[in-house]
Design a protein around this motif. Structure first.
Motif, PDB file in Angstrom:
ATOM      1  N   LEU A 112       6.505 -16.505  -2.865  1.00 29.53           N
ATOM      2  CA  LEU A 112       7.823 -16.838  -2.334  1.00 29.53           C
ATOM      3  C   LEU A 112       8.685 -15.579  -2.223  1.00 29.53           C
ATOM      4  O   LEU A 112       9.395 -15.381  -1.237  1.00 29.53           O
ATOM      5  N   ILE A 157      10.499 -14.287   1.250  1.00 30.36           N
ATOM      6  CA  ILE A 157      11.956 -14.171   1.363  1.00 30.36           C
ATOM      7  C   ILE A 157      12.419 -12.725   1.506  1.00 30.36           C
ATOM      8  O   ILE A 157      13.200 -12.401   2.398  1.00 30.36           O
ATOM      9  N   VAL A 183      15.400 -22.215  -3.272  1.00 34.21           N
ATOM     10  CA  VAL A 183      14.872 -22.450  -1.933  1.00 34.21           C
ATOM     11  C   VAL A 183      14.367 -23.886  -1.869  1.00 34.21           C
ATOM     12  O   VAL A 183      13.725 -24.372  -2.796  1.00 34.21           O
ATOM     13  N   GLN A 184      14.745 -24.567  -0.803  1.00 31.71           N
ATOM     14  CA  GLN A 184      14.189 -25.889  -0.536  1.00 31.71           C
ATOM     15  C   GLN A 184      12.968 -25.642   0.335  1.00 31.71           C
ATOM     16  O   GLN A 184      13.061 -24.985   1.367  1.00 31.71           O
ATOM     17  N   ILE A 185      11.839 -26.148  -0.104  1.00 31.48           N
ATOM     18  CA  ILE A 185      10.582 -25.878   0.598  1.00 31.48           C
ATOM     19  C   ILE A 185      10.005 -27.158   1.179  1.00 31.48           C
ATOM     20  O   ILE A 185      10.116 -28.218   0.567  1.00 31.48           O
ATOM     21  N   CYS A 216      12.740 -28.288  -4.494  1.00 29.94           N
ATOM     22  CA  CYS A 216      13.497 -27.039  -4.606  1.00 29.94           C
ATOM     23  C   CYS A 216      12.865 -26.168  -5.680  1.00 29.94           C
ATOM     24  O   CYS A 216      12.437 -26.663  -6.724  1.00 29.94           O
ATOM     25  N   LEU A 276       2.266 -19.304  -2.623  1.00 26.71           N
ATOM     26  CA  LEU A 276       2.500 -20.483  -1.799  1.00 26.71           C
ATOM     27  C   LEU A 276       1.160 -21.043  -1.330  1.00 26.71           C
ATOM     28  O   LEU A 276       0.585 -20.599  -0.342  1.00 26.71           O
ATOM     29  N   LEU A 291       1.960 -25.136  -5.732  1.00 23.12           N
ATOM     30  CA  LEU A 291       3.185 -25.906  -5.509  1.00 23.12           C
ATOM     31  C   LEU A 291       3.112 -27.275  -6.181  1.00 23.12           C
ATOM     32  O   LEU A 291       4.096 -27.754  -6.743  1.00 23.12           O
ATOM     33  N   ILE A 297       4.150 -28.216   0.346  1.00 24.86           N
ATOM     34  CA  ILE A 297       4.397 -27.356   1.502  1.00 24.86           C
ATOM     35  C   ILE A 297       5.065 -28.146   2.619  1.00 24.86           C
ATOM     36  O   ILE A 297       5.929 -27.643   3.322  1.00 24.86           O
ATOM     37  N   GLY A 334       8.809 -25.401   6.200  1.00 26.80           N
ATOM     38  CA  GLY A 334      10.135 -24.798   6.335  1.00 26.80           C
ATOM     39  C   GLY A 334      10.711 -24.367   5.001  1.00 26.80           C
ATOM     40  O   GLY A 334      10.361 -24.912   3.951  1.00 26.80           O
ATOM     41  N   LEU A 335      11.577 -23.359   5.049  1.00 28.17           N
ATOM     42  CA  LEU A 335      12.276 -22.881   3.854  1.00 28.17           C
ATOM     43  C   LEU A 335      13.765 -22.824   4.141  1.00 28.17           C
ATOM     44  O   LEU A 335      14.175 -22.274   5.157  1.00 28.17           O
ATOM     45  N   VAL A 372      16.723 -21.148   2.274  1.00 31.87           N
ATOM     46  CA  VAL A 372      17.007 -20.236   1.167  1.00 31.87           C
ATOM     47  C   VAL A 372      18.500 -20.271   0.867  1.00 31.87           C
ATOM     48  O   VAL A 372      19.322 -20.159   1.776  1.00 31.87           O
TER      49      VAL A 372
END
Length: 75
Positions: A5, A9, A25-27, A34, A44, A49, A56, A60-61, A63
């Motif tokens: 991650l 980022i 981060v919302q993943i 989060c 990742l 996860l 996953i 999308g992420l 941040v």
């Protein structure tokens, strides 16, 4: 798969906008979960996860920095 991650980022994405301090981060979209600072070095991938209760999902992420309100993001 397997990139951390932190790499996504800060290396690929260029870091936090306007020098902000990372908060979370919302993943994976709304159902993905989060992740917080302690998860920045998490690879990742599906298994890593899953161990922290995230998925996953759509990939999308979103941040967030220290000024972001987690309640507003969830809402």
């Amino acid at each position: 798969m397997g990139t951390t991650l932190r790499e996504v980022i800060f290396d690929i994405g260029g870091g936090m906008r306007d020098g902000g301090e990372f908060k979370a981060v919302q993943i994976g979209g709304p159902s993905g979960g989060c992740l917080i600072e302690e998860h920045l070095d998490l690879p990742l991938d599906f298994d890593s996860l899953k161990k922290v209760g995230a998925i996953i999902g759509s990939g999308g992420l979103v941040v967030m920095d220290k000024n972001s309100c987690m309640v507003e993001v969830a809402r």
